[in-house]
Design a protein around this motif. Structure first.
Motif, PDB file in Angstrom:
ATOM      1  N   PRO A  54       0.823  -1.221   0.000  1.00 47.32           N
ATOM      2  CA  PRO A  54       0.000   0.000   0.000  1.00 47.32           C
ATOM      3  C   PRO A  54       0.855   1.268   0.000  1.00 47.32           C
ATOM      4  O   PRO A  54       1.937   1.312   0.580  1.00 47.32           O
ATOM      5  CB  PRO A  54      -0.782  -0.120   1.322  1.00 47.32           C
ATOM      6  N   GLY A  55       0.343   2.293  -0.670  1.00 45.22           N
ATOM      7  CA  GLY A  55       1.018   3.582  -0.668  1.00 45.22           C
ATOM      8  C   GLY A  55       2.164   3.704  -1.646  1.00 45.22           C
ATOM      9  O   GLY A  55       3.027   4.583  -1.499  1.00 45.22           O
ATOM     10  N   ALA A  56       2.218   2.840  -2.664  1.00 47.27           N
ATOM     11  CA  ALA A  56       3.320   2.877  -3.633  1.00 47.27           C
ATOM     12  C   ALA A  56       3.328   4.189  -4.414  1.00 47.27           C
ATOM     13  O   ALA A  56       2.262   4.718  -4.741  1.00 47.27           O
ATOM     14  CB  ALA A  56       3.213   1.704  -4.593  1.00 47.27           C
ATOM     15  N   PRO A  57       4.502   4.729  -4.736  1.00 54.77           N
ATOM     16  CA  PRO A  57       4.588   6.022  -5.418  1.00 54.77           C
ATOM     17  C   PRO A  57       4.411   5.945  -6.929  1.00 54.77           C
ATOM     18  O   PRO A  57       4.371   6.964  -7.599  1.00 54.77           O
ATOM     19  CB  PRO A  57       5.994   6.493  -5.066  1.00 54.77           C
ATOM     20  N   MET A  58       4.328   4.730  -7.473  1.00 53.39           N
ATOM     21  CA  MET A  58       4.143   4.582  -8.921  1.00 53.39           C
ATOM     22  C   MET A  58       3.552   3.210  -9.202  1.00 53.39           C
ATOM     23  O   MET A  58       3.504   2.342  -8.315  1.00 53.39           O
ATOM     24  CB  MET A  58       5.462   4.767  -9.670  1.00 53.39           C
ATOM     25  N   GLY A  59       3.093   3.014 -10.427  1.00 54.15           N
ATOM     26  CA  GLY A  59       2.476   1.753 -10.810  1.00 54.15           C
ATOM     27  C   GLY A  59       3.390   0.894 -11.656  1.00 54.15           C
ATOM     28  O   GLY A  59       4.545   1.248 -11.927  1.00 54.15           O
ATOM     29  N   ARG A  60       2.866  -0.250 -12.092  1.00 50.26           N
ATOM     30  CA  ARG A  60       3.641  -1.203 -12.890  1.00 50.26           C
ATOM     31  C   ARG A  60       4.134  -0.566 -14.188  1.00 50.26           C
ATOM     32  O   ARG A  60       5.278  -0.769 -14.602  1.00 50.26           O
ATOM     33  CB  ARG A  60       2.772  -2.434 -13.192  1.00 50.26           C
ATOM     34  N   GLN A  61       3.283   0.211 -14.840  1.00 53.75           N
ATOM     35  CA  GLN A  61       3.679   0.843 -16.094  1.00 53.75           C
ATOM     36  C   GLN A  61       4.867   1.772 -15.881  1.00 53.75           C
ATOM     37  O   GLN A  61       5.803   1.802 -16.690  1.00 53.75           O
ATOM     38  CB  GLN A  61       2.518   1.635 -16.689  1.00 53.75           C
ATOM     39  N   HIS A  62       4.835   2.530 -14.780  1.00 52.43           N
ATOM     40  CA  HIS A  62       5.941   3.430 -14.490  1.00 52.43           C
ATOM     41  C   HIS A  62       7.235   2.651 -14.251  1.00 52.43           C
ATOM     42  O   HIS A  62       8.309   3.043 -14.698  1.00 52.43           O
ATOM     43  CB  HIS A  62       5.627   4.278 -13.252  1.00 52.43           C
ATOM     44  N   ALA A  63       7.111   1.522 -13.531  1.00 54.37           N
ATOM     45  CA  ALA A  63       8.287   0.700 -13.234  1.00 54.37           C
ATOM     46  C   ALA A  63       8.886   0.125 -14.512  1.00 54.37           C
ATOM     47  O   ALA A  63      10.102   0.067 -14.674  1.00 54.37           O
ATOM     48  CB  ALA A  63       7.919  -0.428 -12.273  1.00 54.37           C
ATOM     49  N   ASP A  64       8.022  -0.296 -15.433  1.00 54.90           N
ATOM     50  CA  ASP A  64       8.514  -0.830 -16.711  1.00 54.90           C
ATOM     51  C   ASP A  64       9.263   0.245 -17.493  1.00 54.90           C
ATOM     52  O   ASP A  64      10.323  -0.017 -18.080  1.00 54.90           O
ATOM     53  CB  ASP A  64       7.350  -1.364 -17.538  1.00 54.90           C
ATOM     54  N   ASP A  65       8.707   1.441 -17.523  1.00 51.20           N
ATOM     55  CA  ASP A  65       9.377   2.543 -18.221  1.00 51.20           C
ATOM     56  C   ASP A  65      10.682   2.910 -17.514  1.00 51.20           C
ATOM     57  O   ASP A  65      11.680   3.257 -18.168  1.00 51.20           O
ATOM     58  CB  ASP A  65       8.469   3.776 -18.267  1.00 51.20           C
ATOM     59  N   LEU A  66      10.679   2.821 -16.187  1.00 52.55           N
ATOM     60  CA  LEU A  66      11.863   3.189 -15.418  1.00 52.55           C
ATOM     61  C   LEU A  66      13.047   2.298 -15.756  1.00 52.55           C
ATOM     62  O   LEU A  66      14.201   2.763 -15.737  1.00 52.55           O
ATOM     63  CB  LEU A  66      11.559   3.106 -13.920  1.00 52.55           C
ATOM     64  N   ILE A  67      12.808   1.033 -16.063  1.00 54.80           N
ATOM     65  CA  ILE A  67      13.899   0.124 -16.415  1.00 54.80           C
ATOM     66  C   ILE A  67      14.673   0.670 -17.613  1.00 54.80           C
ATOM     67  O   ILE A  67      15.908   0.659 -17.636  1.00 54.80           O
ATOM     68  CB  ILE A  67      13.346  -1.276 -16.746  1.00 54.80           C
ATOM     69  N   ILE A 116      19.124  11.173 -12.435  1.00 58.80           N
ATOM     70  CA  ILE A 116      18.585  12.010 -13.513  1.00 58.80           C
ATOM     71  C   ILE A 116      17.444  11.287 -14.218  1.00 58.80           C
ATOM     72  O   ILE A 116      16.409  11.890 -14.545  1.00 58.80           O
ATOM     73  CB  ILE A 116      19.696  12.371 -14.516  1.00 58.80           C
ATOM     74  N   ALA A 117      17.602   9.974 -14.435  1.00 63.65           N
ATOM     75  CA  ALA A 117      16.562   9.188 -15.099  1.00 63.65           C
ATOM     76  C   ALA A 117      15.273   9.197 -14.286  1.00 63.65           C
ATOM     77  O   ALA A 117      14.175   9.337 -14.837  1.00 63.65           O
ATOM     78  CB  ALA A 117      17.042   7.748 -15.299  1.00 63.65           C
ATOM     79  N   ILE A 118      15.381   9.077 -12.968  1.00 63.16           N
ATOM     80  CA  ILE A 118      14.196   9.080 -12.101  1.00 63.16           C
ATOM     81  C   ILE A 118      13.506  10.438 -12.136  1.00 63.16           C
ATOM     82  O   ILE A 118      12.273  10.517 -12.195  1.00 63.16           O
ATOM     83  CB  ILE A 118      14.589   8.714 -10.659  1.00 63.16           C
ATOM     84  N   ILE A 119      14.291  11.498 -12.108  1.00 59.80           N
ATOM     85  CA  ILE A 119      13.712  12.841 -12.144  1.00 59.80           C
ATOM     86  C   ILE A 119      12.960  13.073 -13.457  1.00 59.80           C
ATOM     87  O   ILE A 119      11.858  13.631 -13.475  1.00 59.80           O
ATOM     88  CB  ILE A 119      14.815  13.905 -11.960  1.00 59.80           C
ATOM     89  N   VAL A 120      13.562  12.613 -14.569  1.00 61.52           N
ATOM     90  CA  VAL A 120      12.910  12.762 -15.871  1.00 61.52           C
ATOM     91  C   VAL A 120      11.593  11.988 -15.900  1.00 61.52           C
ATOM     92  O   VAL A 120      10.559  12.491 -16.354  1.00 61.52           O
ATOM     93  CB  VAL A 120      13.850  12.268 -16.999  1.00 61.52           C
ATOM     94  N   LEU A 121      11.624  10.741 -15.400  1.00 60.14           N
ATOM     95  CA  LEU A 121      10.414   9.924 -15.374  1.00 60.14           C
ATOM     96  C   LEU A 121       9.348  10.552 -14.483  1.00 60.14           C
ATOM     97  O   LEU A 121       8.162  10.602 -14.842  1.00 60.14           O
ATOM     98  CB  LEU A 121      10.754   8.521 -14.868  1.00 60.14           C
ATOM     99  N   ALA A 122       9.755  11.031 -13.310  1.00 59.67           N
ATOM    100  CA  ALA A 122       8.806  11.621 -12.368  1.00 59.67           C
ATOM    101  C   ALA A 122       8.144  12.862 -12.955  1.00 59.67           C
ATOM    102  O   ALA A 122       6.937  13.079 -12.793  1.00 59.67           O
ATOM    103  CB  ALA A 122       9.521  11.960 -11.059  1.00 59.67           C
ATOM    104  N   ARG A 123       8.912  13.686 -13.625  1.00 60.26           N
ATOM    105  CA  ARG A 123       8.345  14.893 -14.243  1.00 60.26           C
ATOM    106  C   ARG A 123       7.380  14.522 -15.369  1.00 60.26           C
ATOM    107  O   ARG A 123       6.355  15.172 -15.560  1.00 60.26           O
ATOM    108  CB  ARG A 123       9.465  15.791 -14.776  1.00 60.26           C
ATOM    109  N   LYS A 124       7.704  13.483 -16.095  1.00 62.47           N
ATOM    110  CA  LYS A 124       6.861  13.061 -17.213  1.00 62.47           C
ATOM    111  C   LYS A 124       5.492  12.600 -16.737  1.00 62.47           C
ATOM    112  O   LYS A 124       4.461  12.898 -17.366  1.00 62.47           O
ATOM    113  CB  LYS A 124       7.556  11.937 -17.987  1.00 62.47           C
ATOM    114  N   TYR A 125       5.465  11.864 -15.596  1.00 60.13           N
ATOM    115  CA  TYR A 125       4.210  11.288 -15.112  1.00 60.13           C
ATOM    116  C   TYR A 125       3.648  11.982 -13.874  1.00 60.13           C
ATOM    117  O   TYR A 125       2.641  11.540 -13.317  1.00 60.13           O
ATOM    118  CB  TYR A 125       4.408   9.799 -14.801  1.00 60.13           C
ATOM    119  N   GLY A 126       4.281  13.048 -13.425  1.00 58.83           N
ATOM    120  CA  GLY A 126       3.791  13.763 -12.262  1.00 58.83           C
ATOM    121  C   GLY A 126       3.929  12.989 -10.965  1.00 58.83           C
ATOM    122  O   GLY A 126       3.047  13.048 -10.094  1.00 58.83           O
ATOM    123  N   LEU A 127       5.028  12.240 -10.807  1.00 59.96           N
ATOM    124  CA  LEU A 127       5.260  11.436  -9.619  1.00 59.96           C
ATOM    125  C   LEU A 127       6.136  12.179  -8.612  1.00 59.96           C
ATOM    126  O   LEU A 127       6.815  13.147  -8.958  1.00 59.96           O
ATOM    127  CB  LEU A 127       5.948  10.114  -9.998  1.00 59.96           C
TER     128      LEU A 127
END
Length: 286
Positions: A54-67, A116-127
């Motif tokens: 519970p309370g995860a900061p992102m979903g499966r789709q975000h994790a797949d993109d993060l890889i 940097i990759a995490i920051i880019v992903l977070a900005r893209k999806y509003g995380l």
């Protein structure tokens, strides 16, 4: 004195280790490459386990993109970091820069690349980028563990001369001198020990609801472990002057901001706690 009695120590050749895992003639696969692949895949698998809570900061789709983003960050950041921190002369040899298969990666550079990759992903999806960092930090020790084992199999990044019973004589040093297997020390501390510490705080405490605490524990834990092991590790030949002049090597200097930054994030984490609305799970957590 050490070189005259090396028979009582472990000789690297006797271990039967080969940097090449698979050689088909037209295709060669090295353990170094498998270490990166295995670390990324296991890290991704474990990250999905964390996100199921519970309370995860992102979903499966975000994790797949993060890889994808993180892999680019590891490769580009790790290689550029190595050249910048340890071999700036390679900037004058563009073809050498591209030879990733020959080794030469910096964890500190890779860490910056992943950040940097995490920051880019977070900005893209509003995380919440800091909470995403927390979860990713828990999965990083897999890559550290396999990477250090690959360093040992390659017979590289060896330790300083010693007479401890488990000392290893590495042929690539060009000298018949027993040395600390510092690669294994790092695998144990940065990989196994750090993973267990982070797992305890994630699964047994409320740390994941305090943005920055887990990544702070990672930075402090890795920085302190690496700083300690560097006392047993031989400095890079081209940077030996730094150790001789200051008593510390490049790896230790790079760990200092990690230790300080980690301590700051841990100390201030409670102040960042807020109601966490779940991204992946079903519950919100106060």
């Amino acid at each position: 004195m050490l070189s005259q009695a090396t028979g009582q120590y472990i000789h690297f050749e006797q271990l039967g280790l080969d940097p090449v895992a698979l050689d088909l003639g037209f295709f060669t696969l090295k353990w170094y490459s498998l270490a990166y692949i295995g670390g990324i895949l296991l890290g991704w698998w474990y990250l999905l386990k964390l996100l199921a809570r519970p309370g995860a900061p992102m979903g499966r789709q975000h994790a797949d993109d993060l890889i994808f983003y993180a892999t680019l960050g590891i490769i580009l950041g790790g290689r550029l970091g190595y050249i910048l921190f340890y071999r700036p002369d390679l900037f004058l040899k563009p073809l050498q820069v591209l030879k990733l298969w020959d080794g030469g990666m910096s964890f500190h550079g890779g860490a910056i690349g992943v950040m940097i990759a995490i920051i880019v992903l977070a900005r893209k999806y509003g995380l919440n980028w800091l909470r995403v960092h927390d979860y990713v930090a828990c999965a990083v020790p897999f890559g550290l563990f396999f990477g250090r084992l690959a360093n040992f199999v390659n017979g590289e990044l060896w330790g300083r001369a010693t007479d401890v019973p488990w000392a290893v004589v590495f042929p690539r040093t060009g000298m018949d001198v027993p040395r600390h297997p510092s690669q294994l020390y790092e695998a144990g501390l940065e990989g196994i020990a750090l993973f267990l510490v982070l797992a305890f705080f994630f699964w047994r405490t409320q740390a994941r609801y305090q943005p920055g605490k887990l990544v702070g524990i990672f930075l402090l834990g890795y920085g302190a472990s690496r700083f300690f092991v560097e006392y047993f590790r031989e400095a890079d030949e081209q940077l030996m002057w730094l150790q001789q002049a200051t008593g510390l090597n490049m790896g230790q200097y790079l760990c200092m901001p990690m230790i300080l930054g980690g301590a700051y994030l841990i100390a201030t984490a409670k102040g960042r706690r807020q109601r966490v609305e779940s991204i992946a799970g079903r519950e919100s957590v106060a």
